[in-house]
Design an enzyme around this catalytic site. Structure first.
Site, mmCIF file in Angstrom:
data_model
loop_
_atom_site.group_PDB
_atom_site.id
_atom_site.type_symbol
_atom_site.label_atom_id
_atom_site.label_comp_id
_atom_site.label_asym_id
_atom_site.label_seq_id
_atom_site.Cartn_x
_atom_site.Cartn_y
_atom_site.Cartn_z
ATOM 1 N N ASN A 1 9.007 -20.988 22.644
ATOM 2 C CA ASN A 1 8.286 -20.966 21.355
ATOM 3 C C ASN A 1 9.244 -20.943 20.170
ATOM 4 O OD1 ASN A 1 9.065 -18.341 22.012
ATOM 5 N ND2 ASN A 1 7.354 -17.400 20.933
ATOM 6 N N HIS B 1 4.800 -9.921 31.032
ATOM 7 C CA HIS B 1 4.555 -8.627 30.362
ATOM 8 C C HIS B 1 3.188 -8.010 30.602
ATOM 9 C CE1 HIS B 1 2.832 -11.477 27.555
ATOM 10 N NE2 HIS B 1 3.995 -11.843 27.065
ATOM 11 N N HIS C 1 13.481 -14.206 24.024
ATOM 12 C CA HIS C 1 13.318 -15.172 22.929
ATOM 13 C C HIS C 1 14.641 -15.280 22.202
ATOM 14 C CE1 HIS C 1 8.912 -15.416 23.363
ATOM 15 N NE2 HIS C 1 9.020 -14.151 23.738
ATOM 16 N N ASN D 1 3.220 -7.534 21.288
ATOM 17 C CA ASN D 1 2.103 -8.170 21.968
ATOM 18 C C ASN D 1 2.508 -8.531 23.393
ATOM 19 O OD1 ASN D 1 -0.346 -9.307 22.416
ATOM 20 N ND2 ASN D 1 0.052 -11.184 21.293
ATOM 21 N N PHE E 1 4.773 -9.593 15.709
ATOM 22 C CA PHE E 1 4.836 -8.846 16.965
ATOM 23 C C PHE E 1 6.228 -8.978 17.574
ATOM 24 C CE2 PHE E 1 0.314 -9.953 16.629
ATOM 25 C CZ PHE E 1 -0.289 -8.746 16.929
ATOM 26 N N GLY E 2 6.717 -7.957 18.212
ATOM 27 C CA GLY E 2 7.948 -8.112 18.980
ATOM 28 C C GLY E 2 8.864 -6.907 18.923
ATOM 29 N N ASP F 1 11.112 -9.219 27.367
ATOM 30 C CA ASP F 1 10.371 -9.878 26.278
ATOM 31 C C ASP F 1 11.099 -9.624 24.950
ATOM 32 O OD1 ASP F 1 8.574 -11.312 24.809
ATOM 33 O OD2 ASP F 1 6.897 -9.909 25.036
ATOM 34 N N HIS G 1 1.361 -15.986 29.709
ATOM 35 C CA HIS G 1 1.159 -14.936 28.714
ATOM 36 C C HIS G 1 -0.360 -14.763 28.651
ATOM 37 C CE1 HIS G 1 1.721 -13.460 24.347
ATOM 38 N NE2 HIS G 1 0.434 -13.628 24.482
ATOM 39 N N ARG H 1 15.202 -17.708 20.015
ATOM 40 C CA ARG H 1 14.808 -18.158 18.663
ATOM 41 C C ARG H 1 15.481 -19.436 18.173
ATOM 42 N NH1 ARG H 1 10.299 -15.323 18.826
ATOM 43 N NH2 ARG H 1 10.478 -13.119 18.307
#
Lengths: 181, 313, 444
Positions: free
Chosen positions: C98, C236, C66, C282, C327-328, C309, C183, C68
């Site tokens: 996302n 994941h 990610h 997650n 989460f992360g 992830d 996912h 971002r």
């Protein structure tokens, strides 16, 4: 290590001192009808019991006895990191209008007695409060004096005055000790 | 002996010796509550802050009185957690209380672990007054105090906890406490409200209330919340009451001298019938009094009390 | 511009090479692999990296990151994320859609590509959304995104709950040969869970996430993949049950692949410890038996890929109550070290296996012409010192995200050089600036 430096009172001495104090309490209060004894934990408690017994023998009357734990009234809670375990205060009688004789083993700075006075006053309104101690070693930090004293002993601040009582320590004596450690 | 930690975050962290010390210290405290002058000067000059992110009249009042009886300066801060996004972070709140000179902070929060965050950022003692579904240690302590007072012991007793175990911090704290003190603990509730892995906590789960209550010394009833029904965890309040409500008949399966307890507030007629709540065996009101005593003991001990050295004077 | 990497152990499964070799890089491509290569004959010579005792691998690719950007630049940017990738030994990363806005159209794929071209330190491969705005309602313009360079489609972070829509996505993406990266999470089963459901969640009083939340969706997507013939990639994977489902599907010959993250093969739910929000992730950190199953899945080939992830968050977002934290876990800078510590060291994977899972397979799944050091290939190279030890120091991370549960872990086996298209972007555990000169040069 504590090392005994001087004997203040031996077993006989303690017995005689308590007998004299018992007489003084009766005399000063003109009998014991409204008198109650309150021992300060821990060694004031057996002393109070002994005094009550003596007074009973002399006067033929039972004086009520109470036990006072002054831990919650100490003034050094904020300055020391560890405080003592609290025990119950057990005063099984109404103190209102009684003459209370507070009993402790050694009178030193006066701070314990100050705490005890506060504790008693929170419990009610006695007619008066008197103080009996087995040993008065001086060095008062508060305007407090004893009404009944077993023995006055001049000491240095560094010395330790210890009272041993059979009920707690299997022997009766009052001594001056020094810390040799 | 004093307490090992500066905070009380959960019963899980306490040893049985520490629990014993707290319960013993609470005894003289209870005497103070019974006195005409309900005040001792012990915590004079100490600032005790009730930081409540969740509404709670009982626990907050209990802590507030405990502080006041000990002569501490107590203040209440009530904040709503609904404004977490806009509100100040717990970390910043902790720092603020710290610089204002808080000595003890009592926190109630809907998020499990919030007291742990607070304790990380503040040197004051932190008392967990209930965090999410995690723990409510002072409730467990007052429950243990009440049982010990009534039964003379905890060791060897059979204690049944009935209700929504899954969402109950009271249940978790009590499970830790009672098992540490040697009691046998049973948890009773619908299977949807029994948490996974609960047996590993050393308790026996029951879905039949009759089986679970038979022969126990203590029945501890938990409050059931309407919100659980709305989430579909059981069909209706009516069915819950029918299957898991503690009625006189069911209470009769316990030992004749069994204690009935409830942390309150009660839903009479749902998890507990009024006859049971008001029976001679009920100690629900005692629990409230004891709550103040136990909290006084904790304030004293966390302020540094509890070591056995002699008073030299 | 030439670069000679001398004396390292070259592990290139695609070329069948596993032994001491030199590699010569010319104009961003591998020009030769062999013994005693020398640059003396070539005009101008070359810079040389002495790789004796080191592993020289096809550039590692993290297919689940990610970055971002756009929208959450406080958490990470393409610039900072690719710097972290370079530090972690990755020459390429696939970034999840996302963001805000969600990468669901050609314009946004192109935005990523252009930002990556100007700011990126390593290759960036955009992944497009399955549905418009990842809302789970209508298919996004998958074909157009593919034409713009998207390497796959994914609903990461926003699982498509509607099975019919997922079926259509698989059928449609299959037309373009795009993998569907799923996912797997049934949002109804997750409810508002924040950690693995089990003994630990009971003790901490945190709402649990059942394994079934993942497994039911893994099963659904496998069934849909069988129906549609789609190229399904399970992201994941975290539970023993999911590993079994994938294993069975593969046995039946389905075109299914799966990935696991370093945190899922390194940590159990016990790591949640004192409500450490750095462990909130997650799918959640699972039980011991799940960690074992993931490791076994990696060993027996059920799990094809190690992907991080990498999910950076701003410090203040994680420094809150466990329930409120996002989460992360960040993973780019610890992935290689954790893989060595947890998989290579205990003998679960060989270095060759590791290259398959961190380079060859991700390249194959995403349809990239990468994952080998054969002459003619892009000179994407990762050099790892298998004996180098380092304690994880989160404060030194290049990523903006400090949300790692691995702070203080002793790692052994770390990337010491990252080379992207012949350009050295990381060397000796630090980023390589434009004007830096390679030390230990000879020739030149």
């Amino acid at each position: 290590m504590l090392e005994e430096k001087a004997l203040i009172l031996d077993a006989d001495g303690i017995r005689r001192a308590l007998t004299r104090i018992a007489h003084e309490i009766i005399e000063r209060n003109k009998g014991v009808d409204d008198v109650a004894l309150i021992g300060i934990r821990r060694r004031g408690v057996p002393l109070a019991e002994r005094l009550a017994r003596r007074i009973g023998e002399i006067e033929g009357k039972n004086v009520p006895i109470g036990i006072l734990d002054i831990t919650l009234y100490r003034d050094d809670l904020t300055t020391v990191t560890h405080q003592p375990v609290i025990h119950k205060t057990e005063i099984p009688f109404d103190i209102d209008n009684k003459t209370i004789v507070l009993i402790d083993d050694v009178l030193f700075t006066g701070r314990t007695v100050r705490a005890a006075l506060d504790a008693i006053i929170d419990l009610g309104r006695p007619q008066g409060i008197q103080l009996a101690v087995l040993v008065d070693r001086g060095h008062r930090e508060l305007p407090i004096r004893a009404d009944y004293v077993g023995k006055n002993v001049p000491t240095s601040r560094k010395e330790i005055v210890s009272v041993y009582l059979t009920e707690l320590d299997q022997k009766d004596k009052a001594v001056i000790e020094v810390d040799t450690a | 002996m004093g307490l090992k930690h500066k905070d009380l975050l959960g019963i899980q962290d306490l040893s049985s010796e520490e629990i014993r010390l707290i319960l013993e210290t609470a005894e003289p405290m209870k005497d103070i509550i019974r006195r005409q002058i309900k005040k001792v000067p012990t915590l004079r000059g100490k600032a005790v802050i009730n930081l409540f992110y969740e509404p709670s009249t009982r626990t907050r009042t209990s802590f507030e009185l405990a502080g006041k009886y000990m002569s501490a300066d107590t203040i209440n801060i009530s904040t709503s957690t609904s404004s977490v996004v806009k509100g100040e972070s717990l970390r910043d709140t902790a720092k603020t209380l710290e610089v204002m000179g808080a000595d003890i902070v009592i926190i109630r929060h809907s998020a499990a672990g919030a007291p742990h965050i607070l304790s990380k950022y503040i040197s004051a003692s932190v008392i967990n007054a209930g965090d999410g579904f995690h723990e409510h240690p002072t409730q467990a302590l007052l429950d243990m105090f009440t049982i010990k007072e009534k039964k003379g012991r905890i060791d060897g007793l059979k204690v049944a906890v009935v209700g929504d175990i899954l969402h109950s911090r009271v249940a978790r704290s009590n499970i830790w406490g009672f098992t540490k003190m040697g009691a046998e603990v049973r948890v009773i509730g619908p299977s949807t409200l029994l948490p996974p892995g609960i047996e590993k906590l050393g308790v026996t789960p029951y879905t039949s209330i009759e089986e679970g209550l038979s022969g126990v010394d203590v029945i501890m009833v938990l409050r059931i919340q309407l919100e659980r029904q709305q989430k579909g965890l059981f069909p209706t309040i009516r069915e819950y009451a029918r299957l898991f409500g503690v009625t006189p008949e069911r209470a009769g399966l316990a030992r004749p001298d069994a204690l009935i307890m409830h942390p309150g507030p009660m839903n009479r007629g749902v998890e507990i019938s009024p006859e049971v709540a008001d029976s001679m065996q009920s100690v629900i009101n005692e629990q409230v009094t004891n709550g103040v005593a136990v909290r006084m003991a904790l304030l004293y001990l966390l302020a540094g009390g509890g070591s056995p050295h002699e008073i030299i004077d | 511009m030439k670069l000679l990497i001398k004396g390292g152990r070259v592990v290139d499964p695609a070329a069948g090479i596993n032994g001491e070799n030199d590699i010569l890089v010319e104009d961003g491509k591998i020009s030769a692999v062999g013994n005693n290569l020398s640059v003396s004959g070539t005009a101008g010579g070359a810079e040389t990296i002495d790789a004796a005792g080191k592993l020289v691998l096809p550039g590692l690719i993290d297919m689940h990151v990610h970055l971002r950007e756009p929208g959450f630049e406080a958490k990470e940017t393409i610039a900072t994320g690719t710097r972290a990738a370079a530090m972690g030994g990755f020459t390429g990363v696939a970034c999840m859609p996302n963001t805000n806005p969600v990468i669901d159209s050609r314009a946004l794929v192109e935005f990523i590509n252009s930002r990556a071209a100007s700011e990126g330190l390593v290759n960036v491969y955009p992944i497009g959304a399955v549905t418009k705005g990842s809302k789970g309602e209508e298919l996004a313009e998958i074909g157009d995104m593919k034409l713009a360079g998207a390497v796959g489609i994914s609903d990461d972070g926003h699982p498509v709950m509607n099975a019919q829509l997922m079926r259509l996505a698989m059928e449609y993406a299959g037309m373009f040969g795009l993998p569907v990266i799923s996912h797997c999470e049934d949002l109804n089963l997750v409810a508002d869970g924040v950690m693995h459901e089990g003994y630990q969640s009971t003790v901490y009083g945190l709402k649990g996430i059942t394994r079934a939340a993942e497994e039911t969706m893994v099963a659904r997507d496998i069934i849909l993949a069988e129906l549609t013939g789609a190229r399904l990639h399970i992201a994941h994977i975290s539970t023993a049950g999911s590993v079994d489902l994938v294993r069975m599907a593969k046995k039946r010959g389905l075109n299914i692949t799966a990935e696991a993250t370093p945190h899922h093969f390194s940590l159990t739910d016990e790591a949640v410890g004192n409500y450490d929000t750095a462990t909130k992730v997650n799918p959640p950190l699972r039980g011991e038996e799940d960690v074992e199953a993931v490791r076994e899945g990696l060993r027996d080939g059920t799990i094809d890929v190690i992907a991080t992830d990498h999910a950076p968050h701003a410090v203040e977002e994680k420094d809150v109550e466990f329930n409120y934290a996002p989460f992360g876990i960040v993973g780019l800078e610890t992935a290689v070290g954790l893989s060595f510590r947890e998989l290579v060291e205990p003998g679960i994977l060989t270095v060759e296996d590791l290259v398959m899972k961190m380079s060859v397979n991700p390249a194959r799944i995403l349809g990239l012409v990468k994952g080998t050091l054969k002459p003619g290939a892009d000179a994407d190279i990762t050099i790892i010192d298998p004996d180098l030890k380092e304690k994880v120091d989160i404060s030194r991370f290049e990523t903006k995200g400090k949300n790692s549960p691995f702070g203080g872990w002793e790692l052994k086996g770390l990337p010491v050089a990252t080379i992207v298209g012949g350009r050295v972007v990381m060397r000796d555990r630090r980023l390589w600036q434009e004007n830096d000169k390679i030390r230990n040069t000879s020739g030149g």
